[in-house]
Scaffold this motif. Structure first.
Motif, PDB file in Angstrom:
ATOM      1  N   ASN A 133       0.827  -1.206   0.000  1.00 32.64           N
ATOM      2  CA  ASN A 133       0.000   0.000   0.000  1.00 32.64           C
ATOM      3  C   ASN A 133       0.861   1.257   0.000  1.00 32.64           C
ATOM      4  OD1 ASN A 133      -2.435  -1.381  -0.039  1.00 32.64           O
ATOM      5  ND2 ASN A 133      -2.594  -1.466   2.192  1.00 32.64           N
ATOM      6  N   GLY A 134       2.003   1.208   0.707  1.00 34.01           N
ATOM      7  CA  GLY A 134       2.907   2.350   0.687  1.00 34.01           C
ATOM      8  C   GLY A 134       3.454   2.602  -0.702  1.00 34.01           C
ATOM      9  N   ALA A 135       3.742   1.530  -1.436  1.00 34.65           N
ATOM     10  CA  ALA A 135       4.277   1.666  -2.792  1.00 34.65           C
ATOM     11  C   ALA A 135       3.203   2.108  -3.783  1.00 34.65           C
ATOM     12  CB  ALA A 135       4.897   0.344  -3.237  1.00 34.65           C
ATOM     13  N   ARG A 136       2.017   1.593  -3.624  1.00 28.59           N
ATOM     14  CA  ARG A 136       0.959   1.861  -4.600  1.00 28.59           C
ATOM     15  C   ARG A 136       0.200   3.157  -4.319  1.00 28.59           C
ATOM     16  NH1 ARG A 136      -0.822  -2.637  -7.588  1.00 28.59           N
ATOM     17  NH2 ARG A 136      -2.985  -1.950  -7.493  1.00 28.59           N
ATOM     18  N   HIS A 137       0.053   3.507  -3.043  1.00 31.81           N
ATOM     19  CA  HIS A 137      -0.824   4.634  -2.702  1.00 31.81           C
ATOM     20  C   HIS A 137      -0.174   5.720  -1.868  1.00 31.81           C
ATOM     21  CE1 HIS A 137      -3.722   1.850  -4.249  1.00 31.81           C
ATOM     22  NE2 HIS A 137      -3.610   1.037  -3.219  1.00 31.81           N
ATOM     23  N   GLY A 138       0.989   5.439  -1.271  1.00 30.32           N
ATOM     24  CA  GLY A 138       1.640   6.428  -0.440  1.00 30.32           C
ATOM     25  C   GLY A 138       1.613   6.048   1.033  1.00 30.32           C
ATOM     26  N   VAL A 139       2.427   6.751   1.821  1.00 28.04           N
ATOM     27  CA  VAL A 139       2.586   6.408   3.235  1.00 28.04           C
ATOM     28  C   VAL A 139       1.307   6.640   4.028  1.00 28.04           C
ATOM     29  CG1 VAL A 139       3.847   6.934   5.360  1.00 28.04           C
ATOM     30  CG2 VAL A 139       5.073   6.826   3.184  1.00 28.04           C
ATOM     31  N   SER A 140       0.705   7.826   3.876  1.00 34.63           N
ATOM     32  CA  SER A 140      -0.480   8.160   4.681  1.00 34.63           C
ATOM     33  C   SER A 140      -1.633   7.183   4.472  1.00 34.63           C
ATOM     34  CB  SER A 140      -0.928   9.594   4.391  1.00 34.63           C
ATOM     35  OG  SER A 140       0.046  10.514   4.830  1.00 34.63           O
ATOM     36  N   PRO A 141      -2.026   6.877   3.213  1.00 38.04           N
ATOM     37  CA  PRO A 141      -3.094   5.894   3.022  1.00 38.04           C
ATOM     38  C   PRO A 141      -2.758   4.523   3.601  1.00 38.04           C
ATOM     39  CG  PRO A 141      -2.755   7.131   1.009  1.00 38.04           C
ATOM     40  CD  PRO A 141      -1.621   7.485   1.927  1.00 38.04           C
ATOM     41  N   ALA A 179      -4.765   9.787  -5.201  1.00 40.55           N
ATOM     42  CA  ALA A 179      -6.164   9.361  -5.255  1.00 40.55           C
ATOM     43  C   ALA A 179      -6.252   7.851  -5.136  1.00 40.55           C
ATOM     44  CB  ALA A 179      -6.796   9.825  -6.575  1.00 40.55           C
ATOM     45  N   PRO A 180      -6.007   7.305  -3.941  1.00 37.82           N
ATOM     46  CA  PRO A 180      -6.044   5.853  -3.749  1.00 37.82           C
ATOM     47  C   PRO A 180      -7.476   5.337  -3.827  1.00 37.82           C
ATOM     48  CG  PRO A 180      -5.819   6.954  -1.647  1.00 37.82           C
ATOM     49  CD  PRO A 180      -5.728   8.020  -2.690  1.00 37.82           C
ATOM     50  N   PRO A 181      -7.655   4.029  -3.934  1.00 35.15           N
ATOM     51  CA  PRO A 181      -9.009   3.474  -3.933  1.00 35.15           C
ATOM     52  C   PRO A 181      -9.676   3.697  -2.587  1.00 35.15           C
ATOM     53  CG  PRO A 181      -7.361   1.740  -3.777  1.00 35.15           C
ATOM     54  CD  PRO A 181      -6.629   2.993  -4.069  1.00 35.15           C
TER      55      PRO A 181
END
Length: 210
Positions: free
Chosen positions: A30-38, A107-109
């Motif tokens: 999730n960190g790689a695909r969407h970023g640390v915060s998400p 803009a993560p899912p």
């Protein structure tokens, strides 16, 4: 609980938090695909599952789960199937194009879906509750069972947040190093293969002897 006992618990507990397993792999992914915060926010689902497990173990029902072969196997196989399903989805996921990777992180899912995924992976691993039924009692003070168990459980969850953040940052760092759709496609394949592997390992896990 004495300070010396608590200081002994801290590094042992953090080693468990940092152990690389399905949930920490999710934080990396999730960190790689969407970023640390998400990734950190999504892991709230994991914390909720662990909090429930801590409460169950604290009430003594964790020992019942460990002793019940049927309950252990049902949770184990459901959890294993879910991990394999996530792994297959990652293996089949298209890599984002280079020009869209930055916007994907912004803009993560659905966060609800990510939180639910973290919760399900944590809750679907019966080995997790063994930590609270076998590890915590070694540090619990018999004369102050409730307060000492609450302290241990709260500490575990706080250290889990630290582990989540570290793995999410690792994932984000890997994304920056693997800038490009081809590299991200390989990242998806590696993550998916590892998730399938965790699922198969879980499926063959045996219930500890009562």
């Amino acid at each position: 609980m004495t300070l010396s006992t608590y200081l002994l618990f801290l590094p042992a507990c953090f080693a468990i938090n940092m152990a690389f397993g399905p949930n920490n792999l999710l934080s990396v992914t999730n960190g790689a695909r969407h970023g640390v915060s998400p990734a950190v926010i999504a892991a709230g689902g994991r914390l909720a599952a662990f909090a429930i497990m801590i409460a169950i173990a604290g009430l003594g029902m964790g020992a019942v789960l460990v002793a019940s072969e049927l309950a252990f196997d049902v949770i184990k196989y459901i959890g294993a199937a879910y991990l394999v399903w996530i792994g297959i989805r990652l293996l089949r996921a298209p890599a984002p194009a280079a020009e869209t990777q930055a916007s994907d992180a912004a803009a993560p899912p659905s966060m609800r879906a990510l939180v639910r995924q973290e919760f399900t992976v944590a809750a679907g691993n019966p080995k997790a509750i063994l930590v609270f039924t076998a590890f915590f009692p070694q540090f619990v003070v018999p004369g102050a069972y409730a307060t000492s168990y609450l302290l241990l459980g709260t500490t575990f969850l706080l250290l889990e947040v630290v582990a989540i953040a570290l793995y999410a940052m690792l994932g984000a760092r890997m994304r920056r190093l693997a800038n490009g759709s081809r590299a991200m496609r390989w990242f998806n394949k590696v993550s998916g293969s590892m998730m399938v592997g965790f699922g198969l390992l879980l499926a063959f896990t045996r219930r500890p002897a009562a």
